[in-house]
Enzyme design. Structure first.
Site, PDB file in Angstrom:
ATOM      1  N   HIS A 185       0.844  -1.206   0.000  1.00 20.36           N
ATOM      2  CA  HIS A 185       0.000   0.000   0.000  1.00 20.36           C
ATOM      3  C   HIS A 185       0.878   1.254   0.000  1.00 20.36           C
ATOM      4  O   HIS A 185       0.699   2.153  -0.834  1.00 20.36           O
ATOM      5  CB  HIS A 185      -0.898  -0.032   1.241  1.00 20.36           C
ATOM      6  CG  HIS A 185      -1.786   1.151   1.383  1.00 20.36           C
ATOM      7  ND1 HIS A 185      -3.149   1.103   1.132  1.00 20.36           N
ATOM      8  CD2 HIS A 185      -1.540   2.435   1.770  1.00 20.36           C
ATOM      9  CE1 HIS A 185      -3.678   2.289   1.351  1.00 20.36           C
ATOM     10  NE2 HIS A 185      -2.722   3.115   1.734  1.00 20.36           N
ATOM     11  N   GLU A 186       1.838   1.307   0.934  1.00 16.13           N
ATOM     12  CA  GLU A 186       2.697   2.485   1.036  1.00 16.13           C
ATOM     13  C   GLU A 186       3.663   2.574  -0.141  1.00 16.13           C
ATOM     14  O   GLU A 186       3.989   3.668  -0.607  1.00 16.13           O
ATOM     15  CB  GLU A 186       3.475   2.457   2.353  1.00 16.13           C
ATOM     16  CG  GLU A 186       2.604   2.526   3.594  1.00 16.13           C
ATOM     17  CD  GLU A 186       1.732   3.769   3.628  1.00 16.13           C
ATOM     18  OE1 GLU A 186       2.162   4.818   3.103  1.00 16.13           O
ATOM     19  OE2 GLU A 186       0.630   3.699   4.196  1.00 16.13           O
ATOM     20  N   HIS A 212       2.051   4.323  -3.018  1.00 14.85           N
ATOM     21  CA  HIS A 212       2.126   5.786  -2.844  1.00 14.85           C
ATOM     22  C   HIS A 212       3.500   6.301  -3.264  1.00 14.85           C
ATOM     23  O   HIS A 212       3.619   7.303  -3.982  1.00 14.85           O
ATOM     24  CB  HIS A 212       1.908   6.157  -1.370  1.00 14.85           C
ATOM     25  CG  HIS A 212       0.502   6.059  -0.896  1.00 14.85           C
ATOM     26  ND1 HIS A 212      -0.556   6.668  -1.534  1.00 14.85           N
ATOM     27  CD2 HIS A 212      -0.028   5.440   0.192  1.00 14.85           C
ATOM     28  CE1 HIS A 212      -1.672   6.424  -0.867  1.00 14.85           C
ATOM     29  NE2 HIS A 212      -1.384   5.685   0.178  1.00 14.85           N
TER      30      HIS A 212
END
Length: 255
Positions: free
Chosen positions: A67-68, A71
């Site tokens: 998820h990170e 980003h």
């Protein structure tokens, strides 16, 4: 946030864990081994539940990293430097240097994480079928739990308030509509404060209604979100006042 355990530098991004992530690992493993997995599929020895639970908890951390990382890679695409990715008690943080060049960049960077979580959930749901055909009940249950957790992660992060991804997306939309980055970020920060307080009050109500600590985690998470959003709002206000003072000084120097 300082990393206690460093995992590597994919694409030049320092990735690591804060020590507090071990608290979540222990809580997840205990909850899975004692309650969730035995309720979903029986017939295994206690040691089997504990070993499987530790593995599934570790896989959830991998999903958080993805998820990170999504980003971070989106930010790099728009020329931003990523200082680090760190997992800790309340999830993960991708620390960026600089500002997105335009609202579209900010929006896509914000949406990259939830999109990665939904994609991960889709892959896990596809893997449930083969696990079922192999009659691997424990594996099927764990994969299903991981898929649900990734969906929850994506949906929760899209709530409209900073510092959540939904708050960043809200700020990007307001920035695009009004053409004022600072005002957009302040609106997202205010929304984050309200959201955090609502969550904390909801957790308090849940604990009182059930006469238990069932809402404690919601209280802590709501308090954290409200505190971070309030700090961001205060920082933006200080920056605006500083700009006003500089503008006034510049006007005073004009002949």
């Amino acid at each position: 946030m300082r990393q206690s355990i460093r995992l590597g530098r994919p694409h030049g991004i320092p990735v690591g864990l804060h020590w507090s992530v071990l608290v979540i690992m222990l809580l997840l493993t205990q909850g899975l081994a004692v309650s969730l997995l035995p309720a979903m599929t029986g017939g295994y020895a206690p040691a089997g539940y504990w070993l499987a639970s530790a593995g599934f908890a570790a896989l959830l951390l991998v999903a958080l990293l993805l998820h990170e990382y999504a980003h971070a890679r989106a930010a790099q695409h728009y020329g931003l430097r990523v200082r680090s990715i760190t997992l800790w008690m309340f999830g993960g943080v991708a620390e960026l240097d600089g500002e997105p060049p335009h609202p579209r960049a900010e929006l896509l960077i914000a949406l990259a994480g939830p999109a990665a979580s939904l994609a991960t959930a889709g892959v896990l749901l596809l893997a449930v079928g083969p696990a079922d055909s192999l009659r691997a009940g424990l594996l099927e249950a764990g994969l299903g739990w991981l898929a649900v957790m990734n969906i929850v992660l994506a949906v929760f992060n899209m709530l409209p308030g900073a510092p959540l991804d939904g708050g960043r997306a809200l700020g990007a939309v307001i920035w695009w509509a009004r053409g004022d980055r600072a005002a957009a970020r302040r609106a997202a920060a205010v929304a984050g404060v309200v959201l955090g307080l609502v969550m904390a009050l909801g957790g308090l109500f849940l604990s009182v209604a059930t006469r238990s600590i069932a809402g404690l985690w919601l209280i802590l998470l709501g308090w954290f979100l409200a505190a971070v959003a309030h700090d961001e709002e205060a920082r933006l206000d200080r920056a605006r006042r500083g700009e006003d003072v500089r503008a006034g000084a510049d006007r005073g120097r004009r002949p």
